[in-house]
Design a protein around this motif. Structure first.
Motif, PDB file in Angstrom:
ATOM      1  N   GLU A 155       0.988  -0.908  -0.172  1.00 25.24           N
ATOM      2  CA  GLU A 155      -0.042   0.119   0.070  1.00 25.24           C
ATOM      3  C   GLU A 155       0.868   1.270  -0.153  1.00 25.24           C
ATOM      4  OE1 GLU A 155      -2.425   0.318   3.559  1.00 25.24           O
ATOM      5  OE2 GLU A 155      -0.997  -1.125   4.406  1.00 25.24           O
ATOM      6  N   LYS A 156       0.376   2.270  -0.360  1.00 26.62           N
ATOM      7  CA  LYS A 156       0.905   3.781  -0.253  1.00 26.62           C
ATOM      8  C   LYS A 156       0.275   4.567   0.731  1.00 26.62           C
ATOM      9  CE  LYS A 156       2.227   3.250  -5.177  1.00 26.62           C
ATOM     10  NZ  LYS A 156       2.369   4.098  -6.043  1.00 26.62           N
ATOM     11  N   SER A 157       1.068   5.518   1.243  1.00 24.57           N
ATOM     12  CA  SER A 157       0.858   6.674   2.159  1.00 24.57           C
ATOM     13  C   SER A 157      -0.240   7.401   1.360  1.00 24.57           C
ATOM     14  CB  SER A 157       2.000   7.445   2.656  1.00 24.57           C
ATOM     15  OG  SER A 157       2.404   8.086   1.783  1.00 24.57           O
ATOM     16  N   GLY A 160       1.063   9.214  -1.555  1.00 22.49           N
ATOM     17  CA  GLY A 160       1.458   8.548  -2.340  1.00 22.49           C
ATOM     18  C   GLY A 160       2.766   7.606  -2.592  1.00 22.49           C
ATOM     19  N   LYS A 161       3.413   7.594  -1.381  1.00 18.76           N
ATOM     20  CA  LYS A 161       4.817   6.944  -1.066  1.00 18.76           C
ATOM     21  C   LYS A 161       4.485   5.733  -0.708  1.00 18.76           C
ATOM     22  CE  LYS A 161       7.078  11.205  -0.295  1.00 18.76           C
ATOM     23  NZ  LYS A 161       8.327  11.632   0.181  1.00 18.76           N
ATOM     24  N   PRO A 162       5.161   4.746  -1.313  1.00 16.36           N
ATOM     25  CA  PRO A 162       5.278   3.403  -0.703  1.00 16.36           C
ATOM     26  C   PRO A 162       5.433   3.170   0.713  1.00 16.36           C
ATOM     27  CG  PRO A 162       6.698   3.269  -2.568  1.00 16.36           C
ATOM     28  CD  PRO A 162       6.412   4.823  -2.141  1.00 16.36           C
TER      29      PRO A 162
END
Length: 181
Positions: A155-157, A160-162
């Motif tokens: 998932e991503k934060s 949009g960061k992994p």
């Protein structure tokens, strides 16, 4: 894929009618916490049951007494195929935890892999935070071969960061499995 049996379980291909039992556990946040997917809706479980019925990597684990689906085992050959390595994974309904069903099912699938498919090696991976999973792999007499630091994300934060996570890898060789008998 053959139908596999233990004293208490039938391990078979999925069928469409399994969607209800599949939904019973895949709709729970705690069940999918370490999986590469989120909770499933009823509609998604209907689609997933069809998908799994057409995919030989998924085994439905059912109680022999009433054919109730209580979990599933994932068992897929890895690349390159000439290395004869399969990966095993599992997800079970929490209502059936701590009864030995996952161990029983996985041992039987591993036996099938080594004896029928000619596997040389079976691996299993899990998040180190998933204590129940790595303890199961150890009950299966698999050895921890590595602790990989942030090799994957599911998932991503919000930005949009992994969100990277660690992974343990376990394995067992055919000769080790056969020497346990």
């Amino acid at each position: 894929m053959s139908i596999l049996e233990t004293d208490r379980l039938i391990i078979r291909k999925f069928c469409y009618d399994d969607w209800r039992d599949l939904y019973e556990y895949l709709c729970q946040e705690t069940v999918v916490k370490y999986e590469p997917y989120n909770v499933y809706s009823m509609e998604e479980c209907k689609e997933e049951a069809v998908y799994r019925s057409q995919n030989d990597a998924f085994f439905a684990v059912c109680l022999k007494e009433n054919n109730k689906l209580i979990g599933n085992v994932y068992f897929q050959q890895q690349q390159p195929t000439e290395f004869l390595t399969w990966e095993i994974g599992y997800v079970f309904n929490p209502a059936y935890y701590r009864k030995g069903y996952a161990t029983e099912a996985c041992k039987n699938v591993m036996k099938y892999g080594f004896e029928q498919l000619g596997a040389h090696r079976i691996i299993g991976k899990c998040n180190p935070e998933n204590t129940s999973s790595w303890k199961l792999l150890e009950r299966l007499s698999m050895r921890r071969e590595g602790h990989f630091i942030k090799p994957a994300f599911f998932e991503k934060s919000n930005e949009g960061k992994p969100i990277w996570h660690d992974a343990y890898q376990y394995s067992i060789l055919a000769e080790e499995f056969h020497s346990m008998k």
